[in-house]
Write a protein that holds these residues in place. Structure first.
Motif, PDB file in Angstrom:
ATOM      1  N   ARG A 212       0.807  -1.224   0.000  1.00 56.33           N
ATOM      2  CA  ARG A 212       0.000   0.000   0.000  1.00 56.33           C
ATOM      3  C   ARG A 212       0.832   1.263   0.000  1.00 56.33           C
ATOM      4  O   ARG A 212       0.442   2.284  -0.581  1.00 56.33           O
ATOM      5  CB  ARG A 212      -0.924   0.005   1.230  1.00 56.33           C
ATOM      6  CG  ARG A 212      -2.056  -1.009   1.172  1.00 56.33           C
ATOM      7  CD  ARG A 212      -3.061  -0.753   2.277  1.00 56.33           C
ATOM      8  NE  ARG A 212      -2.448  -0.876   3.609  1.00 56.33           N
ATOM      9  CZ  ARG A 212      -2.390  -2.019   4.285  1.00 56.33           C
ATOM     10  NH1 ARG A 212      -2.876  -3.141   3.751  1.00 56.33           N
ATOM     11  NH2 ARG A 212      -1.852  -2.053   5.483  1.00 56.33           N
ATOM     12  N   HIS A 213       2.019   1.236   0.632  1.00 57.81           N
ATOM     13  CA  HIS A 213       2.749   2.478   0.884  1.00 57.81           C
ATOM     14  C   HIS A 213       4.026   2.669   0.057  1.00 57.81           C
ATOM     15  O   HIS A 213       4.595   3.757   0.073  1.00 57.81           O
ATOM     16  CB  HIS A 213       3.111   2.558   2.365  1.00 57.81           C
ATOM     17  CG  HIS A 213       1.923   2.665   3.269  1.00 57.81           C
ATOM     18  ND1 HIS A 213       1.152   3.801   3.378  1.00 57.81           N
ATOM     19  CD2 HIS A 213       1.357   1.754   4.108  1.00 57.81           C
ATOM     20  CE1 HIS A 213       0.186   3.607   4.245  1.00 57.81           C
ATOM     21  NE2 HIS A 213       0.286   2.364   4.709  1.00 57.81           N
ATOM     22  N   TYR A 214       4.471   1.646  -0.674  1.00 56.96           N
ATOM     23  CA  TYR A 214       5.721   1.771  -1.419  1.00 56.96           C
ATOM     24  C   TYR A 214       5.527   1.376  -2.876  1.00 56.96           C
ATOM     25  O   TYR A 214       4.703   0.504  -3.204  1.00 56.96           O
ATOM     26  CB  TYR A 214       6.815   0.890  -0.791  1.00 56.96           C
ATOM     27  CG  TYR A 214       7.172   1.301   0.617  1.00 56.96           C
ATOM     28  CD1 TYR A 214       8.114   2.283   0.854  1.00 56.96           C
ATOM     29  CD2 TYR A 214       6.530   0.694   1.716  1.00 56.96           C
ATOM     30  CE1 TYR A 214       8.437   2.670   2.158  1.00 56.96           C
ATOM     31  CE2 TYR A 214       6.849   1.072   3.010  1.00 56.96           C
ATOM     32  CZ  TYR A 214       7.781   2.063   3.229  1.00 56.96           C
ATOM     33  OH  TYR A 214       8.099   2.448   4.498  1.00 56.96           O
ATOM     34  N   GLY A 230      12.204   1.328   3.159  1.00 56.65           N
ATOM     35  CA  GLY A 230      11.443   1.492   4.390  1.00 56.65           C
ATOM     36  C   GLY A 230      12.300   2.074   5.500  1.00 56.65           C
ATOM     37  O   GLY A 230      13.366   2.641   5.268  1.00 56.65           O
ATOM     38  N   SER A 231      11.873   1.910   6.736  1.00 54.76           N
ATOM     39  CA  SER A 231      12.609   2.457   7.884  1.00 54.76           C
ATOM     40  C   SER A 231      13.988   1.817   8.012  1.00 54.76           C
ATOM     41  O   SER A 231      14.950   2.478   8.426  1.00 54.76           O
ATOM     42  CB  SER A 231      11.813   2.246   9.171  1.00 54.76           C
ATOM     43  OG  SER A 231      11.561   0.860   9.389  1.00 54.76           O
ATOM     44  N   HIS A 232      14.080   0.538   7.634  1.00 52.49           N
ATOM     45  CA  HIS A 232      15.364  -0.147   7.712  1.00 52.49           C
ATOM     46  C   HIS A 232      16.372   0.494   6.763  1.00 52.49           C
ATOM     47  O   HIS A 232      17.553   0.622   7.088  1.00 52.49           O
ATOM     48  CB  HIS A 232      15.189  -1.629   7.385  1.00 52.49           C
ATOM     49  CG  HIS A 232      16.392  -2.463   7.683  1.00 52.49           C
ATOM     50  ND1 HIS A 232      17.074  -2.398   8.877  1.00 52.49           N
ATOM     51  CD2 HIS A 232      17.058  -3.382   6.933  1.00 52.49           C
ATOM     52  CE1 HIS A 232      18.088  -3.237   8.859  1.00 52.49           C
ATOM     53  NE2 HIS A 232      18.109  -3.835   7.683  1.00 52.49           N
ATOM     54  N   TYR A 233      15.887   0.940   5.600  1.00 57.65           N
ATOM     55  CA  TYR A 233      16.757   1.625   4.642  1.00 57.65           C
ATOM     56  C   TYR A 233      17.329   2.894   5.260  1.00 57.65           C
ATOM     57  O   TYR A 233      18.523   3.171   5.137  1.00 57.65           O
ATOM     58  CB  TYR A 233      15.978   1.969   3.372  1.00 57.65           C
ATOM     59  CG  TYR A 233      16.717   2.900   2.443  1.00 57.65           C
ATOM     60  CD1 TYR A 233      17.632   2.416   1.512  1.00 57.65           C
ATOM     61  CD2 TYR A 233      16.498   4.270   2.504  1.00 57.65           C
ATOM     62  CE1 TYR A 233      18.330   3.272   0.661  1.00 57.65           C
ATOM     63  CE2 TYR A 233      17.182   5.137   1.662  1.00 57.65           C
ATOM     64  CZ  TYR A 233      18.085   4.632   0.746  1.00 57.65           C
ATOM     65  OH  TYR A 233      18.774   5.498  -0.086  1.00 57.65           O
ATOM     66  N   ARG A 234      16.508   3.672   5.938  1.00 51.82           N
ATOM     67  CA  ARG A 234      16.975   4.918   6.547  1.00 51.82           C
ATOM     68  C   ARG A 234      18.008   4.640   7.632  1.00 51.82           C
ATOM     69  O   ARG A 234      18.975   5.384   7.784  1.00 51.82           O
ATOM     70  CB  ARG A 234      15.791   5.695   7.110  1.00 51.82           C
ATOM     71  CG  ARG A 234      14.852   6.233   6.020  1.00 51.82           C
ATOM     72  CD  ARG A 234      13.806   7.163   6.583  1.00 51.82           C
ATOM     73  NE  ARG A 234      12.814   6.447   7.365  1.00 51.82           N
ATOM     74  CZ  ARG A 234      11.715   5.897   6.846  1.00 51.82           C
ATOM     75  NH1 ARG A 234      11.492   5.971   5.543  1.00 51.82           N
ATOM     76  NH2 ARG A 234      10.836   5.281   7.621  1.00 51.82           N
ATOM     77  N   GLU A 235      17.804   3.569   8.380  1.00 48.29           N
ATOM     78  CA  GLU A 235      18.784   3.206   9.408  1.00 48.29           C
ATOM     79  C   GLU A 235      20.122   2.828   8.785  1.00 48.29           C
ATOM     80  O   GLU A 235      21.188   3.221   9.282  1.00 48.29           O
ATOM     81  CB  GLU A 235      18.240   2.036  10.237  1.00 48.29           C
ATOM     82  CG  GLU A 235      17.032   2.389  11.080  1.00 48.29           C
ATOM     83  CD  GLU A 235      16.406   1.162  11.718  1.00 48.29           C
ATOM     84  OE1 GLU A 235      16.942   0.042  11.501  1.00 48.29           O
ATOM     85  OE2 GLU A 235      15.385   1.303  12.418  1.00 48.29           O
TER      86      GLU A 235
END
Length: 250
Positions: A212-214, A230-235
């Motif tokens: 739904r979001h990507y 996702g958030s893991h990518y930013r980390e």
């Protein structure tokens, strides 16, 4: 027994007993010993050495040590031109590919994150590690100095740090890898290369929230694992940026 005068420079001193570090010292040797055997008898893997000067003249590992020789041993140089001296390898290995031993799995994953080709097997023996490293021209990464003393290995790197993050920073700084990053282009799980893939082709494999979001996705060409930002990518992006911090501050 005959003696020589030895002096190891820079990080090569880390392999020596404290009393022998950063100074010249006398050392007894067996007649007809090669300088390679002499160096490794002190616990220094030959893969860590780039230049050997005997009485001011550059020699290779096969040099037969003579009584009263004055020998200076220097580590691998990556940031300066030493072509006027005899290098122990034909050329710097700048298209770097790595082979990590069974104890450096986390380091292998970090290198893949940065885009480096790094093989890792946790179920293979030393003989296979050496064979693959030599046949494929890979830099062998290990904390086992005896492994690096195999005669056929010409490219290897002893990892001093014990924590994976510090191991990565140590390697980045030593081999000056910062300008060679190509992050998020290799699968951290299997080392395969990743390529963009259209969402409709993999939509049925995505969790509902992700679907739904990507909209942008990448897939490993080896294992089929799917990645998105996702958030893991930013980390992981923040982790890569943090590698510029000096090792002493980690």
């Amino acid at each position: 027994m005959p003696e020589v005068s030895l002096r190891f420079y820079e990080e090569l001193n880390d392999f020596l007993p404290q009393a022998l570090r950063k100074r010249s010292f006398s050392y007894k040797f067996r007649p007809k010993s090669s300088v390679k055997h002499l160096i490794e008898s002190l616990g220094v893997p030959h893969t860590e050495v780039e230049v050997i000067l005997v009485n001011g003249e550059s020699v290779d590992f096969t040099y037969a040590v003579q009584p009263d020789d004055c020998i200076s041993i220097y580590p691998v140089f990556e940031s300066m031109d030493i072509t006027p001296l005899l290098r122990l390898r034909s050329r710097p290995l700048r298209s770097l590919r790595f082979m990590a031993d069974a104890h450096l799995g986390k380091l292998a994953r970090y290198l893949r994150l940065l885009g480096f080709d790094c093989l890792f097997f946790n179920d293979t023996g030393d003989k296979n590690l050496v064979r693959i490293s030599v046949e494929q021209g890979r830099v062998l990464l290990t904390r086992d100095r005896d492994l690096l003393m195999h005669r056929v290995i010409t490219r290897g790197c002893f990892i001093h740090a014990t924590r994976p993050r510090r191991q990565l920073i140590e390697l980045v700084q030593r081999l000056q890898l910062a300008g060679m990053y190509n992050p998020f282009t290799r699968c951290m799980e299997c080392n395969g290369q990743m390529a963009a893939v259209e969402k409709p082709r993999i939509e049925d494999q995505l969790p509902g929230r992700v679907r739904r979001h990507y909209n942008d996705f990448w897939r490993c060409d080896e294992c089929g694992r799917i990645y998105w930002k996702g958030s893991h990518y930013r980390e992981m992006r923040a982790f890569i940026d943090s590698l510029a911090t000096p090792l002493t501050k980690q």
